[in-house]
Structures are given as C-alpha cells and as structure tokens.
Design a protein around this motif. Structure first.
Motif, PDB file in Angstrom:
ATOM      1  N   GLU A  91       0.817  -1.215   0.000  1.00  0.00           N
ATOM      2  CA  GLU A  91       0.000   0.000   0.000  1.00  0.00           C
ATOM      3  C   GLU A  91       0.852   1.267   0.000  1.00  0.00           C
ATOM      4  O   GLU A  91       0.425   2.314  -0.490  1.00  0.00           O
ATOM      5  CB  GLU A  91      -0.921   0.033   1.232  1.00  0.00           C
ATOM      6  CG  GLU A  91      -2.065  -0.982   1.194  1.00  0.00           C
ATOM      7  CD  GLU A  91      -1.637  -2.411   1.533  1.00  0.00           C
ATOM      8  OE1 GLU A  91      -0.457  -2.637   1.890  1.00  0.00           O
ATOM      9  OE2 GLU A  91      -2.493  -3.322   1.415  1.00  0.00           O
ATOM     10  N   LEU A  94       1.281   2.797  -3.458  1.00  0.00           N
ATOM     11  CA  LEU A  94       0.135   3.581  -3.917  1.00  0.00           C
ATOM     12  C   LEU A  94       0.098   4.943  -3.206  1.00  0.00           C
ATOM     13  O   LEU A  94      -0.112   5.989  -3.832  1.00  0.00           O
ATOM     14  CB  LEU A  94      -1.136   2.782  -3.619  1.00  0.00           C
ATOM     15  CG  LEU A  94      -2.473   3.399  -3.972  1.00  0.00           C
ATOM     16  CD1 LEU A  94      -2.523   3.755  -5.446  1.00  0.00           C
ATOM     17  CD2 LEU A  94      -3.600   2.413  -3.643  1.00  0.00           C
ATOM     18  N   LEU A  95       0.337   4.917  -1.892  1.00  0.00           N
ATOM     19  CA  LEU A  95       0.282   6.165  -1.129  1.00  0.00           C
ATOM     20  C   LEU A  95       1.408   7.103  -1.551  1.00  0.00           C
ATOM     21  O   LEU A  95       1.233   8.322  -1.590  1.00  0.00           O
ATOM     22  CB  LEU A  95       0.339   5.865   0.381  1.00  0.00           C
ATOM     23  CG  LEU A  95      -0.880   5.067   0.886  1.00  0.00           C
ATOM     24  CD1 LEU A  95      -0.700   4.632   2.336  1.00  0.00           C
ATOM     25  CD2 LEU A  95      -2.174   5.872   0.756  1.00  0.00           C
ATOM     26  N   ARG A  98       0.323   8.823  -4.775  1.00  0.00           N
ATOM     27  CA  ARG A  98      -0.677   9.864  -4.508  1.00  0.00           C
ATOM     28  C   ARG A  98      -0.018  11.104  -3.921  1.00  0.00           C
ATOM     29  O   ARG A  98      -0.307  12.232  -4.328  1.00  0.00           O
ATOM     30  CB  ARG A  98      -1.728   9.328  -3.529  1.00  0.00           C
ATOM     31  CG  ARG A  98      -2.639   8.256  -4.115  1.00  0.00           C
ATOM     32  CD  ARG A  98      -3.527   7.648  -3.027  1.00  0.00           C
ATOM     33  NE  ARG A  98      -4.475   6.668  -3.566  1.00  0.00           N
ATOM     34  CZ  ARG A  98      -5.265   5.920  -2.810  1.00  0.00           C
ATOM     35  NH1 ARG A  98      -5.224   6.018  -1.488  1.00  0.00           N
ATOM     36  NH2 ARG A  98      -6.102   5.063  -3.364  1.00  0.00           N
ATOM     37  N   ARG A 108     -14.643   9.628  -7.290  1.00  0.00           N
ATOM     38  CA  ARG A 108     -15.179   8.277  -7.286  1.00  0.00           C
ATOM     39  C   ARG A 108     -16.670   8.309  -7.629  1.00  0.00           C
ATOM     40  O   ARG A 108     -17.517   8.441  -6.746  1.00  0.00           O
ATOM     41  CB  ARG A 108     -14.951   7.611  -5.925  1.00  0.00           C
ATOM     42  CG  ARG A 108     -13.462   7.487  -5.610  1.00  0.00           C
ATOM     43  CD  ARG A 108     -13.150   6.657  -4.392  1.00  0.00           C
ATOM     44  NE  ARG A 108     -11.744   6.266  -4.420  1.00  0.00           N
ATOM     45  CZ  ARG A 108     -11.170   5.412  -3.588  1.00  0.00           C
ATOM     46  NH1 ARG A 108     -11.884   4.852  -2.639  1.00  0.00           N
ATOM     47  NH2 ARG A 108      -9.904   5.114  -3.693  1.00  0.00           N
ATOM     48  N   ARG A 136     -12.995  12.666  -2.788  1.00  0.00           N
ATOM     49  CA  ARG A 136     -12.253  12.360  -1.573  1.00  0.00           C
ATOM     50  C   ARG A 136     -10.918  13.095  -1.598  1.00  0.00           C
ATOM     51  O   ARG A 136     -10.162  12.958  -2.565  1.00  0.00           O
ATOM     52  CB  ARG A 136     -12.035  10.839  -1.513  1.00  0.00           C
ATOM     53  CG  ARG A 136     -11.018  10.379  -0.512  1.00  0.00           C
ATOM     54  CD  ARG A 136     -10.759   8.872  -0.655  1.00  0.00           C
ATOM     55  NE  ARG A 136      -9.728   8.444   0.264  1.00  0.00           N
ATOM     56  CZ  ARG A 136      -9.108   7.257   0.224  1.00  0.00           C
ATOM     57  NH1 ARG A 136      -9.455   6.378  -0.709  1.00  0.00           N
ATOM     58  NH2 ARG A 136      -8.179   6.948   1.081  1.00  0.00           N
ATOM     59  N   TYR A 143      -4.201   9.929   6.924  1.00  0.00           N
ATOM     60  CA  TYR A 143      -3.343   9.032   6.150  1.00  0.00           C
ATOM     61  C   TYR A 143      -1.881   9.472   6.182  1.00  0.00           C
ATOM     62  O   TYR A 143      -0.978   8.649   6.014  1.00  0.00           O
ATOM     63  CB  TYR A 143      -3.802   8.983   4.684  1.00  0.00           C
ATOM     64  CG  TYR A 143      -4.819   7.906   4.396  1.00  0.00           C
ATOM     65  CD1 TYR A 143      -6.025   7.869   5.082  1.00  0.00           C
ATOM     66  CD2 TYR A 143      -4.578   6.938   3.430  1.00  0.00           C
ATOM     67  CE1 TYR A 143      -6.960   6.890   4.807  1.00  0.00           C
ATOM     68  CE2 TYR A 143      -5.512   5.950   3.151  1.00  0.00           C
ATOM     69  CZ  TYR A 143      -6.698   5.930   3.843  1.00  0.00           C
ATOM     70  OH  TYR A 143      -7.621   4.956   3.567  1.00  0.00           O
ATOM     71  N   ASP A 251     -12.570   7.338   2.134  1.00  0.00           N
ATOM     72  CA  ASP A 251     -12.240   5.924   1.927  1.00  0.00           C
ATOM     73  C   ASP A 251     -13.453   5.063   2.268  1.00  0.00           C
ATOM     74  O   ASP A 251     -13.844   4.173   1.508  1.00  0.00           O
ATOM     75  CB  ASP A 251     -11.045   5.553   2.819  1.00  0.00           C
ATOM     76  CG  ASP A 251     -10.610   4.113   2.624  1.00  0.00           C
ATOM     77  OD1 ASP A 251     -10.545   3.666   1.466  1.00  0.00           O
ATOM     78  OD2 ASP A 251     -10.345   3.435   3.636  1.00  0.00           O
TER      79      ASP A 251
END
Ligand code: IPM
Ligand code: MG
Length: 370
Positions: A91, A94-95, A98, A108, A136, A143, A251
């Motif tokens: 993960e 991915l973070l 971003r 979304r 979002r 996060y 999320d």
C-alpha cells in the motif's frame, strides 16, 4: 491523435494484472480502430515491486509516473505481504504515488447501470438511476498526518498514534474541485466531516463555507456529519449529487457508495493534481476495488471498474469525451445484454470470465462503430 502522449501502466498485485490485460485489449482496439493510441510503458507497484526491488515503488518508477501524461493502476496488496514492516507494505507504493504526484482530488463516481439495479443489495427503487460523485481528499488528513507511529511505554503498554491534520488551502483546493464538478452536474455539493467532535472538521466546514460564499453562491451547499452521511447513503442515496470529504471518511463512504451500484467491481476512480502553467494535470486512474487475493487467477475478476477507469482517463487527461462515451456505452450495452462476471451475477444472466467480459466489450465496440 494522442500518440504523442504517454501512459504508464502499473497492473500491481492480485487481480490487478488480470483486469489490466482486458483494459490493454480495449486500449489496443482504440489505438488501431480509432487512432487513439498512446505510448505505453508498464512497470511494477506494490508487492510485486517489493519482490523485485525491496520497496513497493522504485524511485525509477516514481520518476516515470511524474513524467507520464497519465498513470493507470490495477491494485496492490496481498496476504503474503501482511507481515512486512509498515514502510515496505504494498500500500505504501500507492500512497507514495498519490502524495508525491500531489493527487489531492480523488473522484469516485457511483453510477447504477439500469441492467444492474437487481445486483444491488438495496431495493431497486432506492438505487435505480443513481448517479453520485464522491470527491475524496487524497493527500492529507490522517493518512499522512504527523506524528504517527507505535510507541513502547515504560509501563509496558503500547501507544498507537495517527494525526488528523488539514491546512486550510488543502480544504479549499478540494472543495473547489467539488463546486466545479457540481456545476457540470446537478449543482449540489454535500460537504461531510465530523465538526461535532473534531476541530479539523470545524475548520473544514468553515473553509468550505467561506469558498462557497466567495465564489460559488450559485451552487447549493449542504453540510452533513460523516456518520449521518453513511446512513443517508443507504437510506436515500439519490438526495446526493457531489459529496466532498476528507481522506479517511472518503475511503469509507466510497466503499459504501460502491456497494449501492451492486459491486466494488464496477467502480472506477480518477485522482487529479493541480493544473500547471502548461495546462497539464498529473493524474492517476484506478479501480476502487482492491487486489482481491481470494479470487486471483481464477478468471472471476470483473474488469469493468478498470475499463471504466480507462474511460475516465480518456475524458479527464486527454479530452477524448467521445471515446470515453463509446467505452461507457459499450459497458452499458454488454450489461444490458445480460453478460455478467461472478460479482454481479443474478439469476437468468450469463456468467462469463474476466477474459470473456473483455472480449465481449471489444465485440460491442465493433458493433457500435460499424
Ligand atoms: C482505496 C484503498 C486504499 C486506501 C488502500 C489500498 C491503501 O482502500 O484506494 O480506497 O485506503 O486509500
Ligand atoms: Mg478504500
């Protein structure tokens, strides 16, 4: 047409590569039949990147993502990497994308296709015709907030800490995207936080209100506590148009909204950064579903969320609205024709594999353009 543009594809882990294979099929068709080809590069993210490089995203891959006109990602993660140190987990790849690409606005959409009304666990009249957009915030909040970590205390207890933190400009820029999007839709923004218990929520509400007063009085604005929003999403989802919310609430609310549509396997997303002086905007497109290790490699995965993410890429990164419409129409028609992957299967429909779903989309594209 767009052949001077480059797209970085990161299939990732689990069902990511399977669904991406079907998207590549659609991309190739678009290139050959419609002249909408891109220079495509493919690389690793997540657990597969960890296996090769010892990190979930290599620096070289990060550089490629920064240079790309758009990034299309499958999914990351899997149980074999659950016990890795936090900083090495899939993960994190991915973070990092971003955060370093500064993709602060995560779009979304939750759209219920007519043919899938019965795939939802909610009553048909509640979800029929549903078309909402969750925006979002994606680069801040709990996060990424500091301090964070797990501490060993002298008394033998442990203390786990994360920090919910927002700056006013971070709220303003994502709220601006929400107002702009609402103008193109039904002109209603619902901003969601927990201003009843969190200072960051109070500040969020004040900033959204201030921007609304200053620049978007023509758009209707509501505020709703996030717990109430979660409840209203299943009670009466059609009351919403655009929902704007923070990283963590977003999320959760987006997973919930996804299920209104029948399956997580249907939901695409776009993560957008700021537009630079040349008009270019960093962007990453990914299905909302995860890597689904339980069904990996069995031909059960639904490739439509990833196909629809590609359609969002055509629309938002390359201004190819007609081609995006074409892909979305093909998906709609295939569903209307009764073709289903396992996740959206219902009695009397034809259950097909990931690959056959991809092939059926191509046949439909051919039919639509004959
Ligand atoms: C999502 C996912 C991610 C998130 C995970 C995979 C890190 O759940 O994109 O919604 O929590 O943001
Ligand atoms: Mg999620």
């Amino acid at each position: 047409m767009a052949s001077n543009k480059n797209v970085l594809i990161l299939p990732g882990d689990g069902i990511g590569p399977e669904v991406m294979t079907e998207v590549r099929r659609v991309m190739d068709w678009m290139g050959n039949q419609r002249g909408v080809g891109f220079e495509v590069d493919e690389d690793l993210v997540g657990g597969c990147a960890y296996e090769k490089h010892g990190v979930a995203l290599a620096d070289e891959t990060m550089d490629k993502a920064q240079e790309a006109d758009a990034v299309l990602l499958g999914a990351v993660g899997g149980p074999q990497w659950d016990n890795l140190d936090f900083s090495l987990k899939p993960e994190r790849g991915l973070l990092r994308l971003r955060k370093e690409m500064d993709l602060y606005a995560n779009l979304r959409p939750a759209i219920v296709f007519d043919a899938l009304v019965e795939a939802s666990t909610l009553k048909p009249e509640i979800v029929e015709g549903l078309d909402i957009l969750i925006i979002r915030e994606l680069t801040a909040g709990v996060y990424f907030g500091e301090p964070r970590g797990i501490e060993e205390l002298p008394d033998g207890r442990r203390r786990g800490v994360n920090t919910q933190v927002y700056y006013s400009d971070e709220v303003e820029r994502v709220a601006r995207v929400a107002f702009e999007m609402a103008k193109l839709r039904n002109n209603l923004v619902t901003s969601s936080e927990k201003a009843n218990v969190m200072e960051s929520g109070v500040m969020w509400r004040e900033e959204v209100t201030r921007l609304h007063e200053a620049e978007y009085k023509d758009v209707e604005l509501n505020h709703m506590y996030a717990d109430n929003c979660a409840m209203q999403l299943v009670r009466n989802p059609k009351q919403f148009d655009v929902i704007v919310t923070d990283n963590l609430f977003g999320d959760m609310l987006s997973d919930e909204a996804a299920m209104l549509t029948g399956s997580l396997g249907m939901l695409p997303s776009a993560s957008l950064g700021a537009t630079d002086v040349t008009g270019r905007r960093k962007a990453l497109y990914e299905p909302v579903h995860g890597s689904a290790p339980d069904i990996t490699g069995q031909g059960l995965a639904n490739p439509l969320a990833c196909v629809l993410s590609y359609a969002m890429m055509l629309r938002y990164s390359f201004d190819l609205g007609d081609e995006a419409d074409l892909v979305e129409t093909a998906v709609n028609n295939v569903l209307a024709g009764g073709i289903r992957t396992a996740d959206i299967m219902s009695p009397g429909k034809a259950k097909v594999s990931t690959k056959v779903m991809g092939e059926t989309i191509i046949r439909e594209l051919e039919k639509l353009t004959r």
